[in-house]
Scaffold this motif. Structure first.
Motif, PDB file in Angstrom:
ATOM      1  N   VAL A   1       0.770  -1.262   0.188  1.00  0.00           N
ATOM      2  CA  VAL A   1       0.094   0.057   0.056  1.00  0.00           C
ATOM      3  C   VAL A   1       0.913   1.166   0.025  1.00  0.00           C
ATOM      4  CG1 VAL A   1      -1.680   1.332   1.414  1.00  0.00           C
ATOM      5  CG2 VAL A   1      -1.933  -1.080   1.018  1.00  0.00           C
ATOM      6  N   ARG A   2       0.469   2.111  -0.885  1.00  0.00           N
ATOM      7  CA  ARG A   2       1.208   3.425  -0.989  1.00  0.00           C
ATOM      8  C   ARG A   2       0.704   4.676  -0.099  1.00  0.00           C
ATOM      9  NH1 ARG A   2      -0.173   2.090  -6.078  1.00  0.00           N
ATOM     10  NH2 ARG A   2      -1.347   4.036  -6.244  1.00  0.00           N
ATOM     11  N   PRO A   3       1.486   5.565   0.520  1.00  0.00           N
ATOM     12  CA  PRO A   3       1.103   6.662   1.193  1.00  0.00           C
ATOM     13  C   PRO A   3       0.141   7.457   0.177  1.00  0.00           C
ATOM     14  CG  PRO A   3       3.464   6.298   1.246  1.00  0.00           C
ATOM     15  CD  PRO A   3       2.927   5.329   0.455  1.00  0.00           C
ATOM     16  N   GLY A   4      -0.966   7.896   0.886  1.00  0.00           N
ATOM     17  CA  GLY A   4      -2.145   8.619   0.421  1.00  0.00           C
ATOM     18  C   GLY A   4      -3.004   7.972  -0.615  1.00  0.00           C
ATOM     19  N   SER A   5      -2.756   6.591  -0.848  1.00  0.00           N
ATOM     20  CA  SER A   5      -3.953   5.738  -1.498  1.00  0.00           C
ATOM     21  C   SER A   5      -5.097   5.599  -0.724  1.00  0.00           C
ATOM     22  CB  SER A   5      -3.096   4.431  -1.881  1.00  0.00           C
ATOM     23  OG  SER A   5      -2.743   3.635  -0.571  1.00  0.00           O
ATOM     24  N   THR A   6      -6.236   4.688  -1.652  1.00  0.00           N
ATOM     25  CA  THR A   6      -7.440   4.593  -1.198  1.00  0.00           C
ATOM     26  C   THR A   6      -7.471   2.994  -0.900  1.00  0.00           C
ATOM     27  OG1 THR A   6      -8.354   4.619  -3.387  1.00  0.00           O
ATOM     28  CG2 THR A   6      -8.598   6.764  -2.008  1.00  0.00           C
ATOM     29  N   CYS A   7      -8.203   2.529   0.080  1.00  0.00           N
ATOM     30  CA  CYS A   7      -8.385   1.097   0.340  1.00  0.00           C
ATOM     31  C   CYS A   7      -9.819   0.722   0.661  1.00  0.00           C
ATOM     32  CB  CYS A   7      -7.367   0.725   1.523  1.00  0.00           C
ATOM     33  SG  CYS A   7      -5.815   1.107   1.179  1.00  0.00           S
ATOM     34  N   ALA A   8     -10.022  -0.380   0.417  1.00  0.00           N
ATOM     35  CA  ALA A   8     -11.362  -0.909   1.057  1.00  0.00           C
ATOM     36  C   ALA A   8     -11.143  -2.327   1.619  1.00  0.00           C
ATOM     37  CB  ALA A   8     -12.390  -1.326   0.011  1.00  0.00           C
ATOM     38  N   VAL A   9     -11.700  -2.639   3.019  1.00  0.00           N
ATOM     39  CA  VAL A   9     -11.365  -3.763   3.381  1.00  0.00           C
ATOM     40  C   VAL A   9     -12.828  -4.551   3.731  1.00  0.00           C
ATOM     41  CG1 VAL A   9     -10.434  -5.119   5.655  1.00  0.00           C
ATOM     42  CG2 VAL A   9      -9.328  -2.874   4.766  1.00  0.00           C
ATOM     43  N   PHE A  10     -12.933  -5.739   3.046  1.00  0.00           N
ATOM     44  CA  PHE A  10     -14.199  -6.658   3.288  1.00  0.00           C
ATOM     45  C   PHE A  10     -14.155  -7.390   4.317  1.00  0.00           C
ATOM     46  CE2 PHE A  10     -14.377  -4.700  -0.639  1.00  0.00           C
ATOM     47  CZ  PHE A  10     -15.908  -4.466  -0.974  1.00  0.00           C
ATOM     48  N   GLY A  11     -14.529  -7.463   5.457  1.00  0.00           N
ATOM     49  CA  GLY A  11     -14.517  -8.190   6.621  1.00  0.00           C
ATOM     50  C   GLY A  11     -13.681  -7.504   7.852  1.00  0.00           C
ATOM     51  N   LEU A  12     -14.310  -7.241   8.960  1.00  0.00           N
ATOM     52  CA  LEU A  12     -13.744  -6.473   9.980  1.00  0.00           C
ATOM     53  C   LEU A  12     -13.524  -7.415  11.008  1.00  0.00           C
ATOM     54  CD1 LEU A  12     -15.357  -3.115   9.511  1.00  0.00           C
ATOM     55  CD2 LEU A  12     -13.368  -3.807   8.552  1.00  0.00           C
ATOM     56  N   GLY A  13     -13.085  -8.558  10.925  1.00  0.00           N
ATOM     57  CA  GLY A  13     -12.590  -9.617  12.238  1.00  0.00           C
ATOM     58  C   GLY A  13     -11.510  -9.408  12.383  1.00  0.00           C
ATOM     59  N   GLY A  14     -10.788 -10.220  13.150  1.00  0.00           N
ATOM     60  CA  GLY A  14      -9.217 -10.064  13.631  1.00  0.00           C
ATOM     61  C   GLY A  14      -8.251  -9.818  12.402  1.00  0.00           C
TER      62      GLY A  14
ATOM     63  N   ILE B   1     -18.934   0.935   6.277  1.00  0.00           N
ATOM     64  CA  ILE B   1     -20.487   0.728   5.633  1.00  0.00           C
ATOM     65  C   ILE B   1     -20.955  -0.592   5.728  1.00  0.00           C
ATOM     66  CG2 ILE B   1     -20.341   2.649   4.170  1.00  0.00           C
ATOM     67  CD1 ILE B   1     -19.265   0.881   1.998  1.00  0.00           C
ATOM     68  N   SER B   2     -22.094  -1.097   5.561  1.00  0.00           N
ATOM     69  CA  SER B   2     -22.539  -2.354   5.619  1.00  0.00           C
ATOM     70  C   SER B   2     -23.317  -2.413   4.237  1.00  0.00           C
ATOM     71  CB  SER B   2     -23.651  -2.488   6.753  1.00  0.00           C
ATOM     72  OG  SER B   2     -24.389  -3.562   6.718  1.00  0.00           O
ATOM     73  N   PRO B   3     -23.222  -3.510   3.734  1.00  0.00           N
ATOM     74  CA  PRO B   3     -23.785  -3.921   2.524  1.00  0.00           C
ATOM     75  C   PRO B   3     -25.302  -3.948   2.564  1.00  0.00           C
ATOM     76  CG  PRO B   3     -21.976  -5.130   2.557  1.00  0.00           C
ATOM     77  CD  PRO B   3     -22.013  -4.704   4.082  1.00  0.00           C
ATOM     78  N   LEU B   4     -25.596  -4.186   3.982  1.00  0.00           N
ATOM     79  CA  LEU B   4     -27.123  -4.255   4.056  1.00  0.00           C
ATOM     80  C   LEU B   4     -28.128  -3.064   3.959  1.00  0.00           C
ATOM     81  CD1 LEU B   4     -27.219  -7.095   6.809  1.00  0.00           C
ATOM     82  CD2 LEU B   4     -27.279  -7.255   4.589  1.00  0.00           C
ATOM     83  N   ASP B   5     -27.027  -1.798   4.109  1.00  0.00           N
ATOM     84  CA  ASP B   5     -27.677  -0.718   3.997  1.00  0.00           C
ATOM     85  C   ASP B   5     -27.982   0.023   2.659  1.00  0.00           C
ATOM     86  OD1 ASP B   5     -27.931  -0.537   6.977  1.00  0.00           O
ATOM     87  OD2 ASP B   5     -26.064   0.617   6.998  1.00  0.00           O
ATOM     88  N   PHE B   6     -27.707  -0.692   1.610  1.00  0.00           N
ATOM     89  CA  PHE B   6     -27.731  -0.239   0.036  1.00  0.00           C
ATOM     90  C   PHE B   6     -28.403  -1.140  -0.625  1.00  0.00           C
ATOM     91  CE2 PHE B   6     -23.868   1.154   2.368  1.00  0.00           C
ATOM     92  CZ  PHE B   6     -23.951   2.620   1.967  1.00  0.00           C
TER      93      PHE B   6
ATOM     94  N   ILE C   1     -22.451  -3.592  -3.613  1.00  0.00           N
ATOM     95  CA  ILE C   1     -21.407  -2.802  -2.650  1.00  0.00           C
ATOM     96  C   ILE C   1     -20.297  -2.308  -3.424  1.00  0.00           C
ATOM     97  CG2 ILE C   1     -19.949  -4.868  -1.937  1.00  0.00           C
ATOM     98  CD1 ILE C   1     -21.365  -1.745   0.349  1.00  0.00           C
ATOM     99  N   ASN C   2     -19.979  -2.848  -4.553  1.00  0.00           N
ATOM    100  CA  ASN C   2     -18.765  -2.245  -5.253  1.00  0.00           C
ATOM    101  C   ASN C   2     -19.194  -1.007  -6.090  1.00  0.00           C
ATOM    102  OD1 ASN C   2     -20.000  -4.771  -6.830  1.00  0.00           O
ATOM    103  ND2 ASN C   2     -19.712  -3.396  -8.564  1.00  0.00           N
TER     104      ASN C   2
ATOM    105  N   ASP D   1     -18.980 -14.463  -2.938  1.00  0.00           N
ATOM    106  CA  ASP D   1     -19.646 -13.301  -3.650  1.00  0.00           C
ATOM    107  C   ASP D   1     -18.712 -12.074  -3.151  1.00  0.00           C
ATOM    108  OD1 ASP D   1     -20.113 -13.853  -1.074  1.00  0.00           O
ATOM    109  OD2 ASP D   1     -22.155 -13.164  -1.029  1.00  0.00           O
ATOM    110  N   THR D   2     -18.061 -12.136  -2.088  1.00  0.00           N
ATOM    111  CA  THR D   2     -17.642 -10.876  -1.586  1.00  0.00           C
ATOM    112  C   THR D   2     -15.954 -10.948  -2.297  1.00  0.00           C
ATOM    113  OG1 THR D   2     -16.898 -12.181   0.264  1.00  0.00           O
ATOM    114  CG2 THR D   2     -18.267 -10.655   0.597  1.00  0.00           C
ATOM    115  N   LEU D   3     -15.391 -12.056  -2.779  1.00  0.00           N
ATOM    116  CA  LEU D   3     -14.149 -11.764  -3.597  1.00  0.00           C
ATOM    117  C   LEU D   3     -14.453 -11.172  -4.691  1.00  0.00           C
ATOM    118  CD1 LEU D   3     -13.197 -15.711  -3.125  1.00  0.00           C
ATOM    119  CD2 LEU D   3     -11.751 -13.739  -2.335  1.00  0.00           C
TER     120      LEU D   3
END
Length: 384
Positions: free
Chosen positions: A190-203, A242-247, A251-252, A275-277
């Motif tokens: 990951v580069r400084p200043g970049s944008t990221c999305a993380v699917f799944g917020l477990g450990g 965000i939660s996919p259930l709210d839209f 989600i993409n 599906d999330t992959l």
């Protein structure tokens, strides 16, 4: 009285067959043979991969002692072992590093030929187990088996760590933290200043968030259907959740809307669902975006995608253990933790005595825990 060279009787959590609760029973742990060490575990985390074995989604040989996210102290060493001695603090490594195979000799490779995951045997290099229960052999899990008061590992699967490290915290570096953090820092770069999305917020997903923040990402979107995980994600560096259930839309498409129609530079799938992959891949920029597969997919899973998702330039990449070289990188991560370069406390939501391992799995399945750490022996047991 020294236990070196003797069989040790101790407690272990044995899984006798898939889809059945783990049983905490007395087992026998044989002394280490040549190039092996026997470790007294102090703490171990409960990882989703352990649960995937219990549910049958990941195929292993039963009966088996699971657990692969532990930390402990060397009790004794076998013949020809010179790099470890009794009393050393260590982390067992679920991804070995033999240092001799072509993968280990390749700078970017980390899936050592000795790994015991994809075609699991569940035994030591000589084809035998060091665990028995009522006179019958019990399989080990990915060269570690940390759901036992004592375990035996080949030296390829052990890393010596800082003698001052708190084992009840750095045990997470044995798998979950390293897998997520490494996915951001080493796999994706990951580069400084970049944008990221993380699917799944477990450990593991939260560890990806930590890695993205450490790398200097400017926007980190956390995605999960369980909103209870949002506060921890934001504390660790997520700029929005965000939660996919709210839209009503996929989600993409939501992620594209949140990034001015560009998509993120990096997306991470930390669940292991087909599906999330696909959604994670479709969420990153169609030309230069990179999507990293971090979550372990169930055995036998297949996926179908449109070639246009990658034809335009996207990179789709997987990683095992965050692309880290285990024996080299784990001691460094522990040193970074000791230097306060990152914090593990927010990842540990529950601390339980080892006997309550099934309660820990129930918390995981109910989405009520990020990481439950089990403590062995006379350690102080408290709920965080």
């Amino acid at each position: 009285m020294s236990t070196a060279g003797k069989v040790i009787k101790c407690k272990a959590a044995v899984a006798w067959e898939p889809k059945k609760p783990i049983s905490v029973v007395e087992i026998e742990v044989a002394p280490p043979k040549a190039h092996e060490v026997r470790i007294k575990l102090v703490a171990t985390g409960i990882c989703r991969t352990d649960d995937h074995v219990l549910t049958g989604e990941i195929k292993m040989n039963f009966p088996i002692i699971l657990g692969h996210e532990g930390a402990g102290i060397v009790e004794s060493v076998g013949e020809s072992v010179t790099s470890f001695k009794p009393g050393d603090k260590v982390i067992p490594l679920c991804v070995p590093q033999c240092g001799k195979c072509s993968v280990c000799k390749t700078p970017e490779g980390n899936m050592c030929d000795k790994i015991d995951f994809f075609e699991p045997r569940g035994v030591m290099y000589d084809g035998t187990s060091r665990f028995t229960c009522k006179g019958k052999p019990v399989h080990n899990f990915v060269c570690t088996s940390t759901f036992s008061e004592y375990t035996v590992c080949h030296v390829d699967s052990v890393a010596k760590i800082d003698a001052a490290a708190p084992l009840e915290k750095v045990c997470l570096i044995g798998c979950g933290f390293s897998t997520g953090y490494g996915a951001a820092i080493k796999t994706a770069k990951v580069r400084p200043g970049s944008t990221c999305a993380v699917f799944g917020l477990g450990g593991v997903g939260l560890s990806v968030v930590i890695g993205c923040k450490s790398a200097g990402a400017s926007k980190i979107i956390g995605i999960d259907i369980n909103k209870d995980k949002f506060p921890a994600a934001q504390e660790l560096g997520a700029t929005e959740c965000i939660s996919p259930l709210d839209f009503k839309k996929p989600i993409n498409e939501v992620v594209f809307d949140m990034t001015d129609g560009k998509g993120v530079d990096y997306s991470f799938e930390v669940i292991g669902h087909t599906d999330t992959l696909i959604a994670a891949l479709a969420s990153c920029n169609m030309n230069y975006g990179t999507s990293i597969i971090v979550g372990a997919p169930p055995s036998g899973t297949e996926i179908t995608i449109s070639p246009t998702l990658v034809f335009t330039g996207r990179t789709w990449k997987g990683c095992i253990f965050g692309s880290l070289k285990s024996k080299d990188d784990i001691p460094k991560l522990v040193s970074d933790f000791m230097a306060k370069k990152f914090c593990l406390d927010p990842l540990i939501t529950h601390i339980l005595p080892f006997d309550k391992i099934n309660e820990g799995f129930e918390l995981l399945r109910a989405g009520k825990s990020i990481r439950t750490v089990l403590l062995f022996g006379d350690e102080k047991h408290t709920r965080k």
